[in-house]
Design a protein around this motif. Structure first.
Motif, PDB file in Angstrom:
ATOM      1  N   PRO A  13       0.829  -1.206   0.000  1.00  0.00           N
ATOM      2  CA  PRO A  13       0.000   0.000   0.000  1.00  0.00           C
ATOM      3  C   PRO A  13       0.860   1.251   0.000  1.00  0.00           C
ATOM      4  O   PRO A  13       1.932   1.294   0.626  1.00  0.00           O
ATOM      5  CB  PRO A  13      -0.809  -0.121   1.299  1.00  0.00           C
ATOM      6  N   VAL A  14       0.386   2.264  -0.700  1.00  0.00           N
ATOM      7  CA  VAL A  14       1.172   3.493  -0.828  1.00  0.00           C
ATOM      8  C   VAL A  14       1.458   4.117   0.539  1.00  0.00           C
ATOM      9  O   VAL A  14       2.525   4.696   0.763  1.00  0.00           O
ATOM     10  CB  VAL A  14       0.450   4.484  -1.763  1.00  0.00           C
ATOM     11  N   ALA A  15       0.534   3.988   1.474  1.00  0.00           N
ATOM     12  CA  ALA A  15       0.732   4.581   2.792  1.00  0.00           C
ATOM     13  C   ALA A  15       1.864   3.915   3.572  1.00  0.00           C
ATOM     14  O   ALA A  15       2.355   4.481   4.560  1.00  0.00           O
ATOM     15  CB  ALA A  15      -0.570   4.498   3.604  1.00  0.00           C
ATOM     16  N   ASP A  16       2.302   2.727   3.129  1.00  0.00           N
ATOM     17  CA  ASP A  16       3.387   2.018   3.809  1.00  0.00           C
ATOM     18  C   ASP A  16       4.756   2.376   3.245  1.00  0.00           C
ATOM     19  O   ASP A  16       5.770   1.832   3.693  1.00  0.00           O
ATOM     20  CB  ASP A  16       3.186   0.506   3.699  1.00  0.00           C
ATOM     21  N   VAL A  17       4.806   3.250   2.242  1.00  0.00           N
ATOM     22  CA  VAL A  17       6.087   3.586   1.613  1.00  0.00           C
ATOM     23  C   VAL A  17       6.799   4.685   2.398  1.00  0.00           C
ATOM     24  O   VAL A  17       7.886   4.476   2.957  1.00  0.00           O
ATOM     25  CB  VAL A  17       5.885   4.003   0.145  1.00  0.00           C
TER      26      VAL A  17
END
Length: 406
Positions: free
Chosen positions: A156-160
């Motif tokens: 997920p993008v929020a985990d980058v």
């Protein structure tokens, strides 16, 4: 043990922007090896501490002080090391001669991205499509997501990157980018910096850049009131990779053109105020993750091709020179935004990082959202039955050879 090799032989910012792909591979259970230009070895070890790093000479004439004869033995040693490792997957992200030479060492069936098959350069089907999509540069996707989509099951993008938030240490200012046309002259930059400082609790200013930009830093300081200049620190040319990371960490804000330091700040969760002009467009290379702002030059000829000369007297620079640009930085009132500037704020969606209009104009915004849904369906991130079909986009971007050849 599953091993993946990521070949990323370009520059500072591109190395940072490989992060989503690297994290995805790690979450899929791979031990990730990174092959990079040796000038970035220190940075790679900071950003990717759990990766195996293989530095070779991809740029310049060799090891400093040893000349061209040093290149071959250094690179040959790295090539031999890589040839002895059983990689399950190889991700070749660029199409330089060196990239192709490296990727040719491995079974083409294991190579993703750019590769050679029977001596012929080929692109992964996703890269073929993405190259066509890039023709609409205002609607292009973020480079981070472009590379990450080579792998299934993107994280997920929020985990980058962490959501950006002020750290309390003051304001950082990147003096220039690699392309001078994409940077603000010191006399244009100074009012923006002073405006940002006026509404920031911590009044410290740190100037960041290479050794060659130290004089530019002095010129910028000359535009500040004496009391402000005395308390600003010119770090241009004074930091190694670890020092740069320390200087960026914990800032309240980083004011910058499209630079590698901008991507480093996003990696650390430092809020970015990006100044994008010339060939820089935020939907392609804007700071990744939530909480960043881009002042985007929006003139008829932007974004341009940086390899071509400017025939329009740098019209994209003029809105940044308007006094109302500095006023907008203080008030964030859309009525204070000069013509020719648009303001975008970063956020996350199903595909990755996107930029949403906060002030100004975004005439292609609706099409960009439609293209993102089209890409989401293509990558299997969205259900085409719910989102599509997209017959006009499919007709434009899909080609016969996509179905004829594997």
């Amino acid at each position: 043990m599953k091993r993946a090799l990521v070949i990323q032989l370009t520059r500072f910012g591109d190395l940072v922007q490989t992060k989503r792909l690297v994290l995805t591979l790690q979450r899929r259970g791979f031990t990730v090896h990174l092959c990079i230009d040796r000038s970035l070895e220190g940075l790679a070890r900071i950003i990717y501490p759990y990766c195996e790093i293989h530095p070779l000479i991809a740029h310049g004439s060799g090891i400093e002080g040893q000349g061209k004869d040093s290149v071959l033995p250094v690179n040959y040693k790295v090539f031999r090391q890589l040839a002895e490792i059983d990689f399950t997957e190889v991700y070749n992200l660029n199409f330089s001669t060196m990239n192709y030479a490296l990727s040719s060492m491995f079974d083409p069936a294991r190579v993703k991205g750019h590769k050679r098959i029977h001596g012929q350069p080929m692109k992964e089907a996703w890269f073929e499509l993405a190259f066509r999509l890039a023709a609409e540069r205002r609607n292009n996707i973020n480079l981070v997501d472009y590379w990450a989509a080579l792998s299934p099951d993107m994280i997920p993008v929020a985990d980058v990157n962490p959501a950006a938030s002020p750290g309390g240490r003051g304001i950082g200012v990147v003096l220039a980018g690699r392309e001078s046309r994409r940077s603000l002259p010191y006399n244009v930059l100074a009012p923006l910096v002073l405006s940002a400082r006026s509404v920031n609790k911590n009044k410290n200013i740190f100037l960041l850049g290479s050794k060659g930009e130290r004089e530019a830093g002095k010129k910028l300081l000359s535009k500040f009131p004496a009391a402000v200049a005395e308390n600003a620190v010119n770090l241009a040319g004074e930091t190694d990779w670890a020092g740069l990371a320390d200087a960026v960490a914990g800032l309240d804000l980083l004011i910058t053109p499209d630079t590698g330091t901008m991507h480093l700040a996003a990696h650390m969760g430092v809020p970015v105020l990006g100044c994008f002009l010339s060939s820089a467009w935020c939907s392609e290379t804007g700071p990744y993750g939530e909480g960043h702002t881009v002042l985007q030059a929006d003139v008829d000829c932007s974004p341009c091709i940086e390899a071509q000369p400017c025939y329009n007297d740098m019209n994209c620079l003029k809105p940044f020179s308007d006094p109302y640009a500095a006023r907008y930085v203080v008030t964030r009132n859309r009525d204070h935004l000069p013509k020719g500037l648009s303001v975008f704020e970063s956020g996350c969606d199903f595909l990755g990082t996107q930029f949403v209009l906060a002030a100004g104009n975004d005439p292609t915004g609706e099409r960009r959202q439609r293209l993102r849904r089209f890409i989401g369906c293509h990558l299997g991130l969205l259900d085409i039955g719910e989102e599509g079909p997209f017959p006009d986009l499919a007709e434009k971007f899909y080609k016969d050879k996509d179905w004829i050849t594997p």
